[in-house]
Motif scaffolding. Structure first.
Motif, PDB file in Angstrom:
ATOM      1  N   LEU A  51      92.016  69.611  28.077  1.00  0.00           N
ATOM      2  CA  LEU A  51      92.487  69.192  26.749  1.00  0.00           C
ATOM      3  C   LEU A  51      94.004  69.272  26.640  1.00  0.00           C
ATOM      4  CD1 LEU A  51      89.885  70.741  24.283  1.00  0.00           C
ATOM      5  CD2 LEU A  51      90.147  68.362  24.957  1.00  0.00           C
ATOM      6  N   LEU A  52      94.601  70.215  27.338  1.00  0.00           N
ATOM      7  CA  LEU A  52      96.057  70.345  27.307  1.00  0.00           C
ATOM      8  C   LEU A  52      96.719  69.088  27.866  1.00  0.00           C
ATOM      9  CD1 LEU A  52      98.377  72.233  26.551  1.00  0.00           C
ATOM     10  CD2 LEU A  52      98.313  73.096  28.891  1.00  0.00           C
ATOM     11  N   ASN A  53      96.185  68.555  28.951  1.00  0.00           N
ATOM     12  CA  ASN A  53      96.731  67.308  29.500  1.00  0.00           C
ATOM     13  C   ASN A  53      96.577  66.154  28.520  1.00  0.00           C
ATOM     14  OD1 ASN A  53      97.532  68.532  31.824  1.00  0.00           O
ATOM     15  ND2 ASN A  53      95.801  67.837  33.050  1.00  0.00           N
ATOM     16  N   TRP A  54      95.421  66.084  27.847  1.00  0.00           N
ATOM     17  CA  TRP A  54      95.218  65.023  26.854  1.00  0.00           C
ATOM     18  C   TRP A  54      96.218  65.143  25.710  1.00  0.00           C
ATOM     19  CZ3 TRP A  54      93.024  60.693  27.762  1.00  0.00           C
ATOM     20  CH2 TRP A  54      91.970  60.603  28.662  1.00  0.00           C
ATOM     21  N   ILE A  55      96.477  66.377  25.276  1.00  0.00           N
ATOM     22  CA  ILE A  55      97.456  66.579  24.193  1.00  0.00           C
ATOM     23  C   ILE A  55      98.830  66.112  24.642  1.00  0.00           C
ATOM     24  CG2 ILE A  55      98.674  68.357  22.868  1.00  0.00           C
ATOM     25  CD1 ILE A  55      95.988  69.860  22.727  1.00  0.00           C
ATOM     26  N   PHE A  98      96.209  56.782  33.941  1.00  0.00           N
ATOM     27  CA  PHE A  98      94.857  56.816  34.506  1.00  0.00           C
ATOM     28  C   PHE A  98      94.897  56.714  36.028  1.00  0.00           C
ATOM     29  CE2 PHE A  98      91.311  54.283  36.170  1.00  0.00           C
ATOM     30  CZ  PHE A  98      90.267  55.165  35.936  1.00  0.00           C
ATOM     31  N   ILE A  99      95.657  55.763  36.554  1.00  0.00           N
ATOM     32  CA  ILE A  99      95.745  55.576  38.008  1.00  0.00           C
ATOM     33  C   ILE A  99      96.347  56.817  38.672  1.00  0.00           C
ATOM     34  CG2 ILE A  99      96.893  54.239  39.823  1.00  0.00           C
ATOM     35  CD1 ILE A  99      94.575  52.786  38.574  1.00  0.00           C
ATOM     36  N   LEU A 100      97.433  57.343  38.118  1.00  0.00           N
ATOM     37  CA  LEU A 100      98.073  58.515  38.707  1.00  0.00           C
ATOM     38  C   LEU A 100      97.155  59.731  38.710  1.00  0.00           C
ATOM     39  CD1 LEU A 100     101.691  58.210  37.286  1.00  0.00           C
ATOM     40  CD2 LEU A 100     100.971  57.894  39.646  1.00  0.00           C
ATOM     41  N   LEU A 101      96.447  59.956  37.608  1.00  0.00           N
ATOM     42  CA  LEU A 101      95.563  61.118  37.541  1.00  0.00           C
ATOM     43  C   LEU A 101      94.332  60.946  38.420  1.00  0.00           C
ATOM     44  CD1 LEU A 101      95.830  61.986  33.760  1.00  0.00           C
ATOM     45  CD2 LEU A 101      96.822  63.213  35.691  1.00  0.00           C
ATOM     46  N   THR A 102      93.813  59.735  38.511  1.00  0.00           N
ATOM     47  CA  THR A 102      92.657  59.490  39.373  1.00  0.00           C
ATOM     48  C   THR A 102      93.020  59.687  40.836  1.00  0.00           C
ATOM     49  OG1 THR A 102      91.778  57.912  37.785  1.00  0.00           O
ATOM     50  CG2 THR A 102      90.894  57.802  40.010  1.00  0.00           C
ATOM     51  N   GLU A 103      94.111  59.092  41.258  1.00  0.00           N
ATOM     52  CA  GLU A 103      94.540  59.240  42.647  1.00  0.00           C
ATOM     53  C   GLU A 103      94.976  60.675  42.943  1.00  0.00           C
ATOM     54  OE1 GLU A 103      94.322  57.050  45.140  1.00  0.00           O
ATOM     55  OE2 GLU A 103      93.286  55.750  43.717  1.00  0.00           O
ATOM     56  N   GLY A 104      95.629  61.309  41.991  1.00  0.00           N
ATOM     57  CA  GLY A 104      96.034  62.699  42.174  1.00  0.00           C
ATOM     58  C   GLY A 104      94.827  63.614  42.323  1.00  0.00           C
ATOM     59  N   GLY A 105      93.783  63.371  41.530  1.00  0.00           N
ATOM     60  CA  GLY A 105      92.555  64.148  41.651  1.00  0.00           C
ATOM     61  C   GLY A 105      91.888  63.947  43.003  1.00  0.00           C
ATOM     62  N   TYR A 106      91.903  62.726  43.486  1.00  0.00           N
ATOM     63  CA  TYR A 106      91.323  62.444  44.803  1.00  0.00           C
ATOM     64  C   TYR A 106      92.105  63.154  45.908  1.00  0.00           C
ATOM     65  CZ  TYR A 106      90.201  59.996  49.094  1.00  0.00           C
ATOM     66  OH  TYR A 106      89.857  59.711  50.384  1.00  0.00           O
ATOM     67  N   ILE A 107      93.418  63.071  45.876  1.00  0.00           N
ATOM     68  CA  ILE A 107      94.249  63.732  46.886  1.00  0.00           C
ATOM     69  C   ILE A 107      94.051  65.245  46.829  1.00  0.00           C
ATOM     70  CG2 ILE A 107      96.638  64.197  47.596  1.00  0.00           C
ATOM     71  CD1 ILE A 107      95.700  61.403  48.282  1.00  0.00           C
ATOM     72  N   TYR A 108      93.949  65.793  45.619  1.00  0.00           N
ATOM     73  CA  TYR A 108      93.717  67.229  45.469  1.00  0.00           C
ATOM     74  C   TYR A 108      92.399  67.629  46.119  1.00  0.00           C
ATOM     75  CZ  TYR A 108      92.643  71.701  43.309  1.00  0.00           C
ATOM     76  OH  TYR A 108      92.293  73.009  43.099  1.00  0.00           O
ATOM     77  N   GLU A 109      91.344  66.864  45.872  1.00  0.00           N
ATOM     78  CA  GLU A 109      90.036  67.184  46.460  1.00  0.00           C
ATOM     79  C   GLU A 109      90.064  67.059  47.978  1.00  0.00           C
ATOM     80  OE1 GLU A 109      87.314  68.494  45.121  1.00  0.00           O
ATOM     81  OE2 GLU A 109      88.431  68.623  43.249  1.00  0.00           O
TER      82      GLU A 109
END
Length: 120
Positions: A51-55, A98-109
């Motif tokens: 939620l902090l990121n959404w804020i 959206f693209i940055l967070l999706t790709e960042g989440g993938y790289i993190y995993e």
């Protein structure tokens, strides 16, 4: 009768201070939340993001909109032009986030599970 041709200059001091206060308050809220990072906001997830990121995202988009509204003088333009500029910008910024967070989440995993193959 002679007409007065001198133009009276209107002071925008109140408007400037209003814009300054609004942008300062939003920035102050962002900074305080970034320093404190409340557990409720960091541990609660919505659409695979805290939620902090959404804020932060919502406040940043609002600041960008308000800066365009105040400093690019969009409040005096026609409704169609305002919508064309603002909605296009909001769509593109949201898509980029959206693209940055999706790709960042993938790289993190990938790095988290140590599943990195350097086969080129």
């Amino acid at each position: 009768m002679a007409h007065d041709t001198a133009h009276h200059h209107e002071s925008n001091t109140k408007r400037i201070w209003t814009v300054f206060v609004i942008l300062s308050v939003i920035t102050l809220v962002e900074v305080i939340l970034g320093i404190i990072k409340p557990d409720f906001l960091t541990e609660t997830s919505f659409l695979s993001m805290s939620l902090l990121n959404w804020i932060f995202i919502i406040l940043t988009i609002y600041k960008a909109y308000y800066i365009a509204w105040a400093f690019m003088h969009l409040e005096g333009e026609t409704k169609g032009l305002r919508r064309a500029i603002v909605w296009t910008s909001i769509f593109l910024i949201s898509y980029l986030i959206f693209i940055l967070l999706t790709e960042g989440g993938y790289i993190y995993e990938v790095y988290k599970t140590n599943h990195v193959a350097w086969d080129f």
